[in-house]
Scaffold this motif. Structure first.
Motif, mmCIF file in Angstrom:
data_model
loop_
_atom_site.group_PDB
_atom_site.id
_atom_site.type_symbol
_atom_site.label_atom_id
_atom_site.label_comp_id
_atom_site.label_asym_id
_atom_site.label_seq_id
_atom_site.Cartn_x
_atom_site.Cartn_y
_atom_site.Cartn_z
ATOM 1 N N THR A 199 4.440 10.642 -6.565
ATOM 2 C CA THR A 199 5.472 11.036 -7.525
ATOM 3 C C THR A 199 4.928 11.110 -8.949
ATOM 4 O OG1 THR A 199 6.225 8.737 -7.695
ATOM 5 C CG2 THR A 199 7.373 10.156 -6.118
ATOM 6 N N GLY A 200 3.610 11.085 -9.096
ATOM 7 C CA GLY A 200 3.000 11.287 -10.404
ATOM 8 C C GLY A 200 2.759 10.034 -11.219
ATOM 9 N N GLY A 201 2.816 8.881 -10.600
ATOM 10 C CA GLY A 201 2.609 7.627 -11.321
ATOM 11 C C GLY A 201 1.153 7.205 -11.348
ATOM 12 N N ALA A 202 0.919 6.068 -11.981
ATOM 13 C CA ALA A 202 -0.434 5.514 -12.088
ATOM 14 C C ALA A 202 -0.963 5.138 -10.707
ATOM 15 C CB ALA A 202 -0.420 4.282 -12.990
ATOM 16 N N ALA A 203 -2.261 5.237 -10.545
ATOM 17 C CA ALA A 203 -2.884 5.017 -9.246
ATOM 18 C C ALA A 203 -2.855 3.564 -8.792
ATOM 19 C CB ALA A 203 -4.327 5.508 -9.276
ATOM 20 N N ASP A 204 -2.689 2.615 -9.724
ATOM 21 C CA ASP A 204 -2.741 1.203 -9.347
ATOM 22 C C ASP A 204 -1.406 0.489 -9.532
ATOM 23 O OD1 ASP A 204 -2.701 1.367 -12.069
ATOM 24 O OD2 ASP A 204 -4.136 -0.247 -12.395
ATOM 25 N N MET A 205 -0.341 1.233 -9.733
ATOM 26 C CA MET A 205 0.982 0.640 -9.961
ATOM 27 C C MET A 205 1.870 0.874 -8.744
ATOM 28 S SD MET A 205 3.795 1.583 -12.921
ATOM 29 C CE MET A 205 2.652 1.347 -14.248
ATOM 30 N N THR A 206 2.696 -0.103 -8.402
ATOM 31 C CA THR A 206 3.638 0.080 -7.310
ATOM 32 C C THR A 206 4.834 0.895 -7.799
ATOM 33 O OG1 THR A 206 4.856 -1.947 -7.786
ATOM 34 C CG2 THR A 206 3.009 -2.117 -6.226
ATOM 35 N N PHE A 207 5.541 1.477 -6.852
ATOM 36 C CA PHE A 207 6.720 2.274 -7.179
ATOM 37 C C PHE A 207 7.785 1.399 -7.832
ATOM 38 C CE2 PHE A 207 10.645 4.588 -6.121
ATOM 39 C CZ PHE A 207 10.318 5.832 -6.649
ATOM 40 N N HIS B 289 10.919 -0.031 -12.845
ATOM 41 C CA HIS B 289 11.321 -0.933 -13.928
ATOM 42 C C HIS B 289 10.897 -0.388 -15.288
ATOM 43 C CE1 HIS B 289 12.063 -4.411 -16.377
ATOM 44 N NE2 HIS B 289 10.800 -4.365 -16.777
ATOM 45 N N ILE B 290 9.637 -0.032 -15.420
ATOM 46 C CA ILE B 290 9.139 0.367 -16.731
ATOM 47 C C ILE B 290 9.745 1.693 -17.188
ATOM 48 C CG2 ILE B 290 7.015 1.526 -16.011
ATOM 49 C CD1 ILE B 290 7.472 -0.862 -18.986
ATOM 50 N N THR B 291 9.922 2.630 -16.276
ATOM 51 C CA THR B 291 10.491 3.921 -16.659
ATOM 52 C C THR B 291 11.974 3.790 -16.979
ATOM 53 O OG1 THR B 291 8.884 4.983 -15.211
ATOM 54 C CG2 THR B 291 10.686 6.350 -16.001
ATOM 55 N N SER B 292 12.661 2.904 -16.272
ATOM 56 C CA SER B 292 14.091 2.736 -16.545
ATOM 57 C C SER B 292 14.342 2.003 -17.864
ATOM 58 C CB SER B 292 14.776 1.988 -15.403
ATOM 59 O OG SER B 292 14.343 0.652 -15.352
ATOM 60 N N VAL C 51 0.838 -1.201 0.000
ATOM 61 C CA VAL C 51 0.000 0.000 0.000
ATOM 62 C C VAL C 51 0.875 1.254 0.000
ATOM 63 C CG1 VAL C 51 -1.675 1.325 1.356
ATOM 64 C CG2 VAL C 51 -1.976 -1.126 1.056
ATOM 65 N N LEU C 52 1.926 1.266 0.795
ATOM 66 C CA LEU C 52 2.828 2.424 0.826
ATOM 67 C C LEU C 52 3.516 2.633 -0.520
ATOM 68 C CD1 LEU C 52 4.444 2.081 4.360
ATOM 69 C CD2 LEU C 52 2.729 3.743 3.610
ATOM 70 N N SER C 53 3.855 1.554 -1.200
ATOM 71 C CA SER C 53 4.490 1.653 -2.505
ATOM 72 C C SER C 53 3.544 2.269 -3.531
ATOM 73 C CB SER C 53 4.941 0.266 -2.968
ATOM 74 O OG SER C 53 5.544 0.343 -4.236
ATOM 75 N N ILE C 54 2.278 1.879 -3.487
ATOM 76 C CA ILE C 54 1.291 2.469 -4.399
ATOM 77 C C ILE C 54 1.095 3.951 -4.080
ATOM 78 C CG2 ILE C 54 -1.174 2.478 -4.980
ATOM 79 C CD1 ILE C 54 -1.063 -0.567 -4.926
ATOM 80 N N ARG C 55 1.047 4.293 -2.816
ATOM 81 C CA ARG C 55 0.888 5.708 -2.431
ATOM 82 C C ARG C 55 2.109 6.525 -2.848
ATOM 83 N NH1 ARG C 55 -2.783 5.280 2.372
ATOM 84 N NH2 ARG C 55 -4.649 4.549 1.282
ATOM 85 N N LEU C 56 3.301 5.987 -2.680
ATOM 86 C CA LEU C 56 4.514 6.689 -3.108
ATOM 87 C C LEU C 56 4.486 6.917 -4.617
ATOM 88 C CD1 LEU C 56 7.340 7.849 -2.568
ATOM 89 C CD2 LEU C 56 8.230 5.518 -2.846
#
Length: 134
Positions: free
Chosen positions: A59-67, A72-75, A50-55
């Motif tokens: 930081t401007g990411g998708a609401a259902d994706m973990t940090f 991985h995908i951005t790198s 849950v904390l990873s999804i909130r982080l």
């Protein structure tokens, strides 16, 4: 002469006792909130998820994706090289931590695969080279 000769020492000791009591009451609250036969690791992993999804949201990411999945995908897919390098550095730190302390290999890549499976269960995303725990 005793330990409590100064008011500062007495105050410090009493503050430590209050903090210890607070820690014990928090431990008891967590134990009472968890269902029976639940391991503390299971609870910790749910909280970290849950904390990873909130982080990721912060930081401007998708609401259902973990940090981790976003790292991985951005790198791997960002068009701007410095952005790929920055996210790749974060991915390496997360992967190193997970490998050293949790026994997971390629954590961020696995998180991306798991995210794809949650988003579209019928799609078969390409599996990571090594998935899960070592």
């Amino acid at each position: 002469m005793s330990f409590f000769d100064t008011s500062t020492a007495r105050t410090l000791f009493l503050d430590m006792m209050r903090l210890d009591g607070l820690r014990q009451s928090l431990d008891a609250a967590v134990a009472n909130a968890m269902p029976e036969n639940t391991l503390e690791d299971e609870f910790t992993e749910a909280v970290l998820f849950v904390l990873s999804i909130r982080l990721n949201r912060l930081t401007g990411g998708a609401a259902d994706m973990t940090f981790s999945a976003r790292c991985h995908i951005t790198s791997t897919r960002a068009q701007w090289l410095p952005k790929r390098m920055a996210w790749g550095g974060m991915r390496r730190v997360i992967d190193l931590y997970c490998a050293a302390f949790r026994g997971e290999v390629l954590h961020c890549e696995t998180a991306w695969y798991n995210h794809q499976s949650r988003v579209d269960p019928s799609a078969k995303p390409e599996r990571p080279r090594t998935c899960g725990r070592a």
